[in-house]
Write a protein that holds these residues in place. Structure first.
Motif, PDB file in Angstrom:
ATOM      1  N   UNK A  14      31.422  43.566  40.726  1.00  0.00           N
ATOM      2  CA  UNK A  14      31.970  42.493  39.889  1.00  0.00           C
ATOM      3  C   UNK A  14      30.986  41.334  39.768  1.00  0.00           C
ATOM      4  N   UNK A  15      30.341  40.997  40.897  1.00  0.00           N
ATOM      5  CA  UNK A  15      29.465  39.823  40.878  1.00  0.00           C
ATOM      6  C   UNK A  15      28.135  40.094  40.172  1.00  0.00           C
ATOM      7  N   UNK A  16      27.702  41.322  40.126  1.00  0.00           N
ATOM      8  CA  UNK A  16      26.380  41.597  39.540  1.00  0.00           C
ATOM      9  C   UNK A  16      26.454  42.028  38.069  1.00  0.00           C
ATOM     10  N   UNK A  17      27.665  42.290  37.535  1.00  0.00           N
ATOM     11  CA  UNK A  17      27.770  42.676  36.121  1.00  0.00           C
ATOM     12  C   UNK A  17      27.322  41.534  35.211  1.00  0.00           C
ATOM     13  N   UNK A  18      26.567  41.855  34.200  1.00  0.00           N
ATOM     14  CA  UNK A  18      26.163  40.864  33.199  1.00  0.00           C
ATOM     15  C   UNK A  18      26.404  41.451  31.819  1.00  0.00           C
ATOM     16  N   UNK A  66      17.412  46.591  28.501  1.00  0.00           N
ATOM     17  CA  UNK A  66      16.021  46.200  28.305  1.00  0.00           C
ATOM     18  C   UNK A  66      15.870  44.712  28.612  1.00  0.00           C
ATOM     19  N   UNK A  67      16.734  44.219  29.468  1.00  0.00           N
ATOM     20  CA  UNK A  67      16.667  42.821  29.907  1.00  0.00           C
ATOM     21  C   UNK A  67      17.427  42.722  31.222  1.00  0.00           C
ATOM     22  N   UNK A  68      17.098  41.688  31.974  1.00  0.00           N
ATOM     23  CA  UNK A  68      17.878  41.384  33.178  1.00  0.00           C
ATOM     24  C   UNK A  68      18.461  39.996  32.940  1.00  0.00           C
ATOM     25  N   UNK A  69      19.683  39.942  32.384  1.00  0.00           N
ATOM     26  CA  UNK A  69      20.231  38.631  32.031  1.00  0.00           C
ATOM     27  C   UNK A  69      20.431  37.759  33.266  1.00  0.00           C
ATOM     28  N   UNK A  70      20.192  36.480  33.093  1.00  0.00           N
ATOM     29  CA  UNK A  70      20.394  35.536  34.196  1.00  0.00           C
ATOM     30  C   UNK A  70      21.879  35.468  34.520  1.00  0.00           C
ATOM     31  N   UNK A  71      22.155  35.163  35.775  1.00  0.00           N
ATOM     32  CA  UNK A  71      23.551  35.000  36.192  1.00  0.00           C
ATOM     33  C   UNK A  71      24.169  33.840  35.412  1.00  0.00           C
TER      34      UNK A  71
END
Ligand SMILES: Cc1cc2nc3c(=O)[nH]c(=O)nc-3n(C[C@H](O)[C@H](O)[C@H](O)COP(=O)(O)O)c2cc1C
Length: 208
Positions: free
Chosen positions: A6-10, A189-194
């Motif tokens: 839950x906490x790491x989903x973006x 293709x991205x690592x969205x910021x929290x």
């Protein structure tokens, strides 16, 4: 495990062009439909769009609706609205777009058959509509989490629904069914910021 998920989903909006295997999409939808629903009526259906031309057509319909709406916005706010509207077509580069649809179950309203006063008729109608929407939204959340657990990226998007009628026509959504959201799915293709959240304490009122 659930906490980490839950906490790491973006919300993912940029995707690699790699296709998502059909069996992976099937597995995600199998998990989506484990969601609870009012009277277990499972008011959902899912349109899975893999055809590039159809995704492009959906995006073009959203752009056309955006242009119409932006033309009606006063000059001073138009730039901000245009920047916001950019987010409405972020599904278009995904290899797969899932469109959950729902249908209200008019059980009480059918049985009451016009004999309710306006206030009760309106509450019953809203309950029947919202029940289907809530159940389908829970299935959608399952889909987002299952995708994340599988290493895929996804996002719920309602911005594209400014072109609701056009998208329904493009996808052949049957009469009586309503689109809940547009959900791009693919390898990120991205690592969205929290993103920030208000604390639960701030948004909770407890009646003791
Ligand atoms: C109902 C709903 C509608 C959304 N619509 C859009 C949208 O149209 N376009 C978009 O890029 N993101 C959309 N999002 C994603 C949100 O912007 C995102 O969930 C929020 O900024 C929090 O970021 P996170 O999901 O990465 O935690 C939507 C999310 C929800 C739940």
């Amino acid at each position: 495990m659930i906490e980490e998920l839950l906490r790491s989903r973006r919300s993912v909006r940029r995707f690699k062009p790699d296709p998502v295997p059909a069996e992976v999409v099937e597995r995600l939808l199998d998990l989506a439909v484990t969601a609870p629903s009012a009277s277990n009526k499972q008011p959902w259906r899912f349109v899975v769009v893999e055809r590039r031309a159809t995704i492009d057509e959906m995006a073009a319909a959203v752009r056309a609706a955006r242009a119409r709406i932006e033309a009606a916005i006063p000059e001073g706010s138009r730039e901000a609205v245009a920047a916001y509207g950019e987010y409405f077509t972020r599904f278009e580069r995904a290899p797969v777009v899932v469109v959950p649809i729902h249908r209200p179950l008019p059980l009480l309203s059918t049985l009451a058959d016009g004999r309710l006063d306006d206030a009760d008729a309106s509450a019953v109608a809203q309950m029947e509509r919202d029940s289907a929407l809530v159940g389908t939204s829970l299935a959608l959340m399952n889909l987002l989490l299952a995708a994340h657990a599988e290493g895929l990226g996804a996002s719920a998007m309602t911005g594209p629904l400014i072109a609701r009628a056009e998208i329904a026509r493009i996808l052949g959504v049957p009469p009586g069914w309503d689109i809940v959201a547009v959900v791009p799915l693919g390898y990120p293709d991205e690592v969205p910021a929290a993103t920030e959240r208000k604390s639960a304490a701030k948004v909770t009122r407890t009646i003791r």
